[in-house]
Design a protein around this motif. Structure first.
Motif, mmCIF file in Angstrom:
data_model
loop_
_atom_site.group_PDB
_atom_site.id
_atom_site.type_symbol
_atom_site.label_atom_id
_atom_site.label_comp_id
_atom_site.label_asym_id
_atom_site.label_seq_id
_atom_site.Cartn_x
_atom_site.Cartn_y
_atom_site.Cartn_z
ATOM 1 N N ILE A 124 42.997 45.726 22.291
ATOM 2 C CA ILE A 124 42.868 44.456 23.016
ATOM 3 C C ILE A 124 43.845 44.398 24.186
ATOM 4 O O ILE A 124 43.495 43.968 25.297
ATOM 5 N N SER A 125 45.072 44.825 23.960
ATOM 6 C CA SER A 125 46.071 44.798 25.050
ATOM 7 C C SER A 125 45.649 45.727 26.180
ATOM 8 O O SER A 125 45.763 45.391 27.366
ATOM 9 N N THR A 126 45.125 46.885 25.846
ATOM 10 C CA THR A 126 44.653 47.836 26.858
ATOM 11 C C THR A 126 43.499 47.236 27.653
ATOM 12 O O THR A 126 43.414 47.376 28.882
ATOM 13 N N MET B 273 43.206 46.388 31.820
ATOM 14 C CA MET B 273 42.117 46.884 32.653
ATOM 15 C C MET B 273 41.448 45.741 33.395
ATOM 16 O O MET B 273 41.035 45.867 34.559
ATOM 17 N N THR B 274 41.308 44.575 32.757
ATOM 18 C CA THR B 274 40.692 43.409 33.403
ATOM 19 C C THR B 274 41.528 42.940 34.585
ATOM 20 O O THR B 274 40.996 42.592 35.655
ATOM 21 N N ARG C 4 41.370 44.554 42.399
ATOM 22 C CA ARG C 4 40.493 45.380 43.241
ATOM 23 C C ARG C 4 39.441 44.526 43.927
ATOM 24 O O ARG C 4 39.122 44.728 45.103
ATOM 25 N N GLU C 5 38.904 43.550 43.200
ATOM 26 C CA GLU C 5 37.899 42.676 43.801
ATOM 27 C C GLU C 5 38.492 41.847 44.932
ATOM 28 O O GLU C 5 37.841 41.619 45.962
#
Length: 529
Positions: free
Chosen positions: A282-284, A288-289, A295-296
């Motif tokens: 979950i932390s990973t 990533m989110t 980036r967006e």
């Protein structure tokens, strides 16, 4: 000059001259016949032969007639036999006729007897005759009852005389019976003593058998005691074995519980490790989110700069497009003017076409009016013909109605005649029925009088017969109407027939209530006017 020439029919003289006898030739009879035969073409030889044949035939017939009467010839004998046969057949035919007549007469008599028997049987099947026969049977039963009563009285009187003899006989029989009873009592006493001795012997034998049975029972009890002790030992051994088995089962159960606790602890450690791995995942995923969102944002900023450049290009393109539209507008106006001119020319052509069509329609209308007038005249003629046909049809219908009316009148008259005929037939039937009823009543009365007379001679009770011979058909209690005695029923749910009590009291009451003289009735009631 010949006599033949003088009498020729073809020659006629104006003046008749007498013949000259000197010039007349006289012929003989044979010569005259010969001349006549030659003139008529008759052959004398053939005539002679024919006459000879006829003569021979006549002689032959005469001889046959003579021979026929001779008795000793074959033909005579045959003729005699034929005559005898004919006479015999005639006699047999007469006998057959007589036998047939006798047989017909016998059959007629048998038929009459059968009809008489059938009528008698049918007459006996009549209700009134049956009732009379029942009454006759009732009288016979009453007579038999009287005879039985008389016989019973005679038997009672005879029984009184026989009682004394019976008492003597009974006394003798009782003494003999008492003696026999005493002998039987002595014999029974001896038999009882013998039976008592036998019973004593049987009691001794039974006591010995009981002693033997007690010994056997004691022996059996000892054997049962030994078996009981053996059973108890086996039971103790079985209980010890079961206790050992229970202890082993308890130890095995405790081992199972310990093993289950160990398995639970291992499963808890495994679940803890899985939860730690899940938290790491979950932390990973959250990291990533965050990176994707950054980036967006960078991409959005770069796209914004690109949009300003694109807007400038679009404005340049719009100005060029407006210029092109202005040029196109002028072209469209010129094109619209050309189209308007063409449309005006087309409208003018259309008006000319409509005028020509109007002229044509006017001519067609005039032609149609002429045709319509002709059609109206034809229709008038057709209407006249139709009216004439309708008139003929109405006349025909009136004729049919008249015929139908005549037919109905004829049917009504025929129906009335038929009804009148039916009424006449009904009256005739009623008259015939009344006549037959009267004849039947007369016949029944004659038969009943004969029965009553025979019963009176036999000294029977005549009351049932007199009741059965009452006038009228039917078993009712009411008065006779038209040869019928009806029944009167009570007005309730039972529907029973009302009785008819005839006694001196009822007759006297009827005389009191039914006065023959009205003046006598007034006096009896106290009226004086």
């Amino acid at each position: 000059m010949s006599l033949f020439a003088l009498f020729q029919p073809g020659k006629k003289d104006k003046v008749f001259q007498p013949p000259d006898l000197r010039q007349i030739t006289i012929l003989r009879k044979t010569g005259w016949h010969r001349i006549q035969d030659e003139m008529n073409g008759i052959d004398k030889e053939k005539e002679r032969l024919r006459e000879a044949a006829k003569h021979r035939e006549a002689l032959h017939l005469q001889s046959k007639e003579i021979v026929k009467l001779w008795p000793d010839t074959i033909a005579g004998k045959r003729q005699k036999r034929l005559e005898a046969k004919k006479i015999r057949e005639e006699m047999e035919e007469e006998k057959r006729k007589e036998m047939a007549a006798e047989e017909a007469k016998y059959r007629e008599e048998e038929q009459k007897e059968a009809l008489t028997k059938a009528r008698t049987q049918l007459y006996y099947q009549n209700d009134r005759v049956k009732g009379l026969n029942r009454a006759l049977l009732h009288t016979e039963v009453l007579k038999e009852r009287e005879a039985q009563t008389e016989l019973k009285q005679r038997m009672k009187s005879a029984a009184k005389d026989m009682d004394k003899k019976f008492l003597e006989i009974m006394t003798t029989r009782n003494g003999e019976a008492l003696r026999k009873e005493q002998e039987k009592a002595v014999q029974k006493k001896l038999e009882r003593q013998t039976v008592a001795e036998d019973l004593k012997n049987q009691i001794k034998a039974n006591e010995f058998a009981r002693e033997q049975q007690k010994l056997e029972i004691k022996k059996d009890a000892e054997e049962i005691q030994q078996l009981q002790e053996r059973y108890q030992r086996e039971q103790r051994m079985e209980s010890e074995r079961q206790a050992d088995q229970k202890r082993n089962l308890m130890n095995a159960h405790l081992d199972h519980l310990n093993n289950r606790a160990l398995r639970k602890e291992q499963e808890a450690q495994k679940q803890k490790a899985e939860q730690e791995q899940m938290q790491l995942f979950i932390s990973t995923k959250e990291h990533m989110t965050k990176l994707r969102k950054q980036r967006e944002k960078e991409l959005f900023r770069s796209c914004k700069t690109l949009n300003t450049q694109r807007r400038e290009r679009i404005l340049n393109k719009l100005t060029a497009t407006q210029q092109e539209q202005a040029t196109n507008e002028e072209q469209r106006i010129a094109k619209a003017l050309a189209e308007w001119d063409a449309r005006q020319a087309q409208l003018q052509l259309e008006e000319e076409r409509k005028k020509s069509e109007m002229l044509k329609s006017t001519a067609a209308h005039r032609k149609l009016l002429v045709e319509t007038r002709d059609a109206l005249e034809a229709k008038r003629e057709a209407d006249k013909i139709y009216a004439k046909k309708q008139q003929l049809k109405a006349e025909k219908m009136r004729e049919q109605q008249r015929k139908l009316h005549d037919f109905n009148v004829a049917q009504t008259a025929e129906r009335s005649a038929r009804l009148q005929q039916m009424k006449d037939e009904e009256r005739e039937f009623e008259a015939t029925n009344a006549k037959l009823s009267a004849e039947e009543e007369l016949k029944f009365q004659q038969y009943s009088q004969h029965i009553i007379k025979a019963a009176a001679e036999a000294k029977r009770n005549l009351i049932p017969l007199y009741k059965a011979t009452r006038e009228g058909v039917g078993g009712g209690h009411g008065p006779v109407f038209s040869g019928v005695r009806p029944s009167y029923l009570v007005q309730d749910s039972t529907g029973a027939q009302m009785p008819r009590y005839v006694s001196i009291t009822t007759e006297s009451i009827r005389k009191l209530n039914e006065a023959g003289d009205i003046h006598e009735a007034k006096k009896r009631l106290g009226f004086t006017w």
